[in-house]
Design a protein around this motif. Structure first.
Motif, short mmCIF file in Angstrom:
data_model
loop_
_atom_site.label_atom_id
_atom_site.label_comp_id
_atom_site.label_asym_id
_atom_site.label_seq_id
_atom_site.Cartn_x
_atom_site.Cartn_y
_atom_site.Cartn_z
N CYS A 119 11.76 -10.39 4.79
CA CYS A 119 13.23 -9.98 5.26
C CYS A 119 13.89 -9.77 3.82
O CYS A 119 14.08 -10.60 3.07
N GLU A 126 19.95 -8.44 -3.19
CA GLU A 126 18.79 -8.48 -3.45
C GLU A 126 18.14 -6.84 -3.62
O GLU A 126 17.71 -6.15 -2.83
N ASP A 155 17.93 -5.98 6.88
CA ASP A 155 19.13 -6.06 7.43
C ASP A 155 20.40 -5.30 6.92
O ASP A 155 21.43 -5.45 7.54
N LYS A 290 19.08 -14.13 9.79
CA LYS A 290 17.59 -14.10 9.45
C LYS A 290 16.77 -14.17 11.01
O LYS A 290 15.80 -13.71 11.23
N ASP A 314 10.59 -14.68 2.30
CA ASP A 314 12.02 -14.03 1.81
C ASP A 314 11.69 -13.08 0.97
O ASP A 314 10.58 -12.99 0.32
N GLN A 348 8.00 -24.07 -1.51
CA GLN A 348 8.83 -22.89 -2.14
C GLN A 348 8.69 -23.30 -3.72
O GLN A 348 9.43 -24.19 -4.18
N GLU A 445 17.79 -21.77 10.84
CA GLU A 445 16.86 -21.39 11.81
C GLU A 445 15.60 -21.70 11.67
O GLU A 445 14.85 -22.06 12.68
N GLN A 484 24.58 -22.76 -1.11
CA GLN A 484 23.17 -22.98 -0.51
C GLN A 484 23.12 -24.22 0.18
O GLN A 484 22.54 -24.24 1.24
N ARG A 487 25.00 -24.82 3.09
CA ARG A 487 24.50 -24.18 4.25
C ARG A 487 23.48 -25.00 5.09
O ARG A 487 23.56 -25.35 6.00
N TRP A 488 22.63 -25.57 3.74
CA TRP A 488 21.47 -26.34 4.48
C TRP A 488 21.73 -27.85 5.10
O TRP A 488 21.55 -27.90 6.15
N THR A 622 22.30 -15.75 -0.88
CA THR A 622 22.02 -16.46 -2.36
C THR A 622 21.72 -15.12 -3.11
O THR A 622 20.79 -14.51 -2.97
N LYS A 624 20.35 -12.83 -6.24
CA LYS A 624 19.02 -13.06 -6.84
C LYS A 624 19.16 -12.49 -8.23
O LYS A 624 18.00 -12.39 -9.07
O1 LIG Z 1 21.50 -11.63 7.94
C1 LIG Z 1 20.66 -12.03 7.15
C2 LIG Z 1 20.60 -12.95 6.13
C3 LIG Z 1 19.72 -13.59 5.51
N1 LIG Z 1 18.50 -12.68 5.73
C4 LIG Z 1 17.33 -12.90 4.78
O2 LIG Z 1 16.99 -14.54 4.59
C5 LIG Z 1 16.31 -14.75 3.58
C6 LIG Z 1 16.94 -15.94 2.94
O3 LIG Z 1 18.41 -15.82 2.50
P1 LIG Z 1 18.63 -16.42 1.15
O4 LIG Z 1 20.19 -16.06 0.98
O5 LIG Z 1 17.78 -16.05 -0.02
O6 LIG Z 1 18.84 -17.95 1.39
P2 LIG Z 1 18.01 -19.13 0.81
O7 LIG Z 1 18.84 -20.47 0.97
O8 LIG Z 1 17.32 -18.95 -0.62
O9 LIG Z 1 16.90 -19.33 1.96
C7 LIG Z 1 16.38 -20.48 2.47
O10 LIG Z 1 17.14 -20.92 3.79
C8 LIG Z 1 17.28 -20.20 4.69
C9 LIG Z 1 17.86 -21.01 5.60
O11 LIG Z 1 19.26 -21.34 5.40
C10 LIG Z 1 16.03 -19.73 5.14
O12 LIG Z 1 16.30 -18.79 6.28
C11 LIG Z 1 15.18 -19.05 4.22
O13 LIG Z 1 13.87 -18.79 4.46
C12 LIG Z 1 15.18 -20.08 2.85
O14 LIG Z 1 14.16 -19.58 2.01
C13 LIG Z 1 16.66 -13.73 2.40
O15 LIG Z 1 15.13 -12.86 2.61
C14 LIG Z 1 17.53 -12.72 3.29
O16 LIG Z 1 17.42 -11.37 2.95
C15 LIG Z 1 18.19 -11.91 6.60
O17 LIG Z 1 17.13 -11.30 6.82
N2 LIG Z 1 19.37 -11.45 7.35
#
Ligand SMILES: O=c1ccn([C@@H]2O[C@H](COP(=O)(O)OP(=O)(O)O[C@H]3O[C@H](CO)[C@@H](O)[C@H](O)[C@H]3O)[C@@H](O)[C@H]2O)c(=O)[nH]1
Ligand SMILES: [Mn+2]
Length: 733
Positions: A119, A126, A155, A290, A314, A348, A445, A484, A487-488, A622, A624
């Motif tokens: 994704c 990204e 997306d 996502k 991801d 991870q 999710e 981040q 959100r978590w 987040t 990169k």
């Molecule tokens: O509308 C969206 C938003 C995000 N993403 C993808 O979701 C992934 C995770 O996003 P990131 O910004 O890297 O968030 P992280 O906090 O690093 O991700 C962690 O936490 C997320 C939940 O909060 C999970 O979805 C991820 O898999 C997990 O690695 C990335 O590949 C994004 O491209 C989408 O595809 N669509």
């Protein structure tokens, strides 16, 4: 028996060796339980003390004393209970050992189909080059290419990402055979070339591949920088580009679907099937972040390759170990224990963490201790990346329900029909996002989906091979990390309050150990409030000269001293066992303090507001990549502030409050010189002092540094004003 039926049964009929074993660690666990019992004993002792001994303040302010007593009592009950809950993560750890050679013996190359979903969501945050490195790394997995398919969900709906993938599809024709021939690791070209910077093995072939990669990388990077796809490419991949309307934007476009490599029918292919998908998006329809894109991928892939298993990644998580798919299948294809496992989660890991892990990004203890503990209790959480699922389970099959025959796709579906499955209205009024696929409406999710699967009777497994399976990018500055974590924590707390709450919904469906395990994370947000109160109260009472804890010489002090020392010493020891450094541990303690007193507080407030219907949750992606100067500071482990944020104001205020109170207390100690203060308020001194010590980088950022990454002046001023006002109010109360 026809050929179709015995398709996935082992070749060696009769003796089916297990494909993996589960190991329990007994010795260490018993020692740990004894230790935990001693801490619990002291916690009870503390509770007893609080119930029986009031706080000592002069007689004419009994109301005030009662209040403080009540607050301390509730805080300590809360902390004690939370401590009990988190013991579930260490009570019964297991680890899994897989036998990939047995898998090869039984199945040869007749492995089930595997679909990999990558994704991505934004070509700026990204970078397409990073994304295609991830794609290439999984395309080169040690897996029969005719059984493997890689889907990229974009997306961002970006022509640049599509262009990069098209380039990568060409390059894959060289890269994948090269990796297999020379058994290259890791199989992300960028990671491989940087690890082999000095001296390539199998020289001539490698040099050629390296050159091709560099050329491709240069083309992609130029296009990304100019934000323009080269004309030649537009002509070459016209089929794909023609699907972009002239007025398409990130938030408003039709479905774009292009099969760049089609390896479905031909058994002799060298490159797996490669598909680009950008699902339809319209401003008036919520796209569910996502989760929405994963569900679109599940539906679309079901009409193209329909892999029995799905790996979700991801876009920054490249495959670092080409055997991971085989490892995961050892669990999922095992005939006995494996039958009850719905998904296999890998940890991870990150490749951009500095030596002492300034932002605590590795979450070392969670990955090396806590997830093994969860595995012993029924299985780890699904964390959204590096996870192998069974397709039918993620689509809703309950445990115990017979698995349907997986049939090969017979006729090739029309592209227009498949595109319909990714329309923005497809899952409205359907079970998608509820009973099927990933769940909607929660910022994590992944966690809520994994929990729901476990509540349907399934287990999950955690695999930690020596050679890390997947490696990604951790946030490289404080603000990103806090966002981040916000959100978590918000997402996890929402789960606790949702209809899928592990406490209510999980009751009777998953074991008590796992319920408590989920609660550890689901309570991050609410447990921030007591911590905030506690840290403010300890330092303000130190300033005011109100003792909160027993005198250091009294026997009541023993449990307080023991718990403080034992818990911290254990946490340090555990961190070192996991391979961390002392400074790394110290940094991680700081980060836990900062998360709890900013991210989690905001996560708590956000959740409450959302419950009241005042606000909507968002998904801040987040970043990169970092800009150059900031990246340099990151390498030197200099903490990055730089932006104005209410979370920083909160951290700054707390930091200053501790500093002022500690300074005042030290001055008083020096003026009176009888040490009486220290005897009555020893623990408060120590706690506030440690807070000051741990905040050192914050003070530097606020008061001493001049670079761009320092704390913005406005935040510093606000923090000092707030802290001073609090001190003044208290002093005159
Ligand atoms: O509308 C969206 C938003 C995000 N993403 C993808 O979701 C992934 C995770 O996003 P990131 O910004 O890297 O968030 P992280 O906090 O690093 O991700 C962690 O936490 C997320 C939940 O909060 C999970 O979805 C991820 O898999 C997990 O690695 C990335 O590949 C994004 O491209 C989408 O595809 N669509
Ligand atoms: Mn990420």
């Amino acid at each position: 028996m026809g050929k179709e039926e015995d398709r996935f049964t082992p070749v060696h009929e009769g003796h089916r060796e297990p494909l993996f074993v589960t190991r329990r660690r007994t010795g260490g666990v018993i020692a740990f339980r004894v230790f935990a019992a001693s801490v619990f004993g002291c916690i009870c002792w503390i509770w007893f003390y609080r119930f029986t001994v009031p706080v000592e303040i002069d007689e004419n302010r009994t109301g005030f004393a009662r209040l403080i007593w009540l607050v301390m009592l509730s805080l300590e009950i809360w902390f004690g209970l939370y401590w009990v809950i988190i013991q579930s993560l260490r009570w019964n750890p297991v680890s899994r050992l897989t036998f990939a050679d047995r898998l090869s013996r039984s199945y040869g190359s007749d492995l089930p189909r595997l679909d990999v979903f990558v994704c991505t969501a934004d070509p700026v945050i990204e970078p397409p080059l990073m994304v295609v490195n991830t794609v290439l790394s999984v395309a080169a997995l040690d897996y029969p290419p005719d059984k493997l398919a890689v889907y990229l969900s974009d997306d961002g709906g970006s022509e640049l990402t599509f262009y990069a993938l098209a380039e990568a599809a060409e390059f894959a024709k060289v890269w994948v055979p090269f990796c297999k021939k020379f058994n290259v690791e890791p199989r992300s070209p960028a990671a491989y070339l940087s690890s082999k910077a000095n001296g390539l093995d199998s020289a001539a072939a490698a040099a050629e591949v390296a050159e091709l990669y560099r050329e491709m990388a240069a083309r992609i990077e130029t296009a990304t920088k100019l934000r323009r796809v080269p004309e030649e490419a537009r002509l070459k991949y016209g089929d794909g580009f023609s699907q972009w309307d002239s007025d398409a934007t990130q938030r408003n476009h039709g479905t774009i679907l292009q099969i760049l490599v089609d390896g479905r029918k031909d058994k002799t292919v060298t490159v797996p099937t490669l598909v680009y998908l950008s699902r339809e998006k319209r401003p008036q329809h919520h796209h569910n972040f996502k989760a929405g894109s994963m569900n679109a991928l599940i539906r679309v892939s079901s009409k193209i390759t329909c892999g029995k298993f799905i790996l979700n990644l991801d876009c920054d998580m490249y495959s670092n170990n080409s055997k991971s798919a085989r490892d995961a299948l050892c669990i999922l294809l095992d005939e006995k224990e494996g039958k009850e496992i719905a998904f296999v989660q890998f940890p991870q890991c990150y490749n951009n963490v500095t030596r002492n892990d300034l932002y605590g990004s590795t979450m070392l203890v969670i990955a090396d201790v806590e997830f093994n503990g969860l595995d012993g209790n029924g299985g780890p959480l699904y964390v959204g990346t590096g996870c192998f699922h069974r397709r039918d389970v993620i689509c809703g099959r309950n445990y115990g329900v017979e698995e349907k025959e997986f049939e090969e796709i017979q006729e090739v579906s029309e592209p227009e029909m498949i595109k319909g499955l990714a329309s923005c209205t497809y899952d409205e009024n359907s079970l998608w996002g509820k009973e099927m696929g990933l769940k909607y409406g929660c910022p994590v999710e992944d966690v809520i989906t994994g929990l729901a699967i476990q509540c349907r009777g399934w287990k999950s497994a955690y695999l930690t091979p020596k050679k890390k399976a997947f490696v990604g990018v951790a946030p490289t500055n404080l603000h990103q990390m806090l966002v981040q974590q916000r959100r978590w924590s918000e997402g996890d707390f929402q789960i606790l309050l949702s209809e899928y709450s592990p406490v209510w919904y999980g009751q009777g469906k998953i074991g008590l150990g796992l319920i408590l395990g989920y609660c550890c994370y689901c309570l991050w947000a609410p447990s921030s409030v007591p911590l905030l109160v506690y840290s403010v109260l300890t330092c303000l009472c130190l300033l005011k000269g109100i003792p909160l804890f027993p005198k250091v010489w009294s026997s009541w002090f023993i449990p307080f001293g023991y718990v403080t020392v034992a818990v911290n010493a254990y946490s340090l020891a555990e961190f070192l066992w996991c391979g961390g450094t002392f400074r790394g541990w110290w940094n991680e303690q700081r980060m836990w303090l900062y998360r709890r007193t900013s991210s989690f507080i905001f996560g708590f407030i956000d959740t409450i507001l959302k419950k009241l219907g005042v606000s909507e949750s968002a998904f801040v992606i987040t970043a990169k990549v970092a800009e150059e100067e900031a990246a340099e500071r990151y390498e030197k482990e200099v903490m990055e502030f730089g932006v104005e944020s209410p979370m920083f104001v909160l951290l700054g205020t707390l930091g200053m409050l501790n500093l002022f109170c500690f300074a005042a207390a030290v001055m008083r100690l020096m003026t009176f010189r009888d040490g009486g203060d220290f005897q009555t308020m020893g623990l408060q001194f120590v706690i506030t002092g440690l807070n000051v010590a741990i905040n050192w980088p914050l003070y530097q950022g606020m008061l001493l540094r001049q670079d761009k990454g320092k704390m913005p002046m406005s935040v510093t001023v606000k923090s000092v004003v707030f802290a001073l006002s609090a001190c003044t109010c208290i002093a005159f109360m």
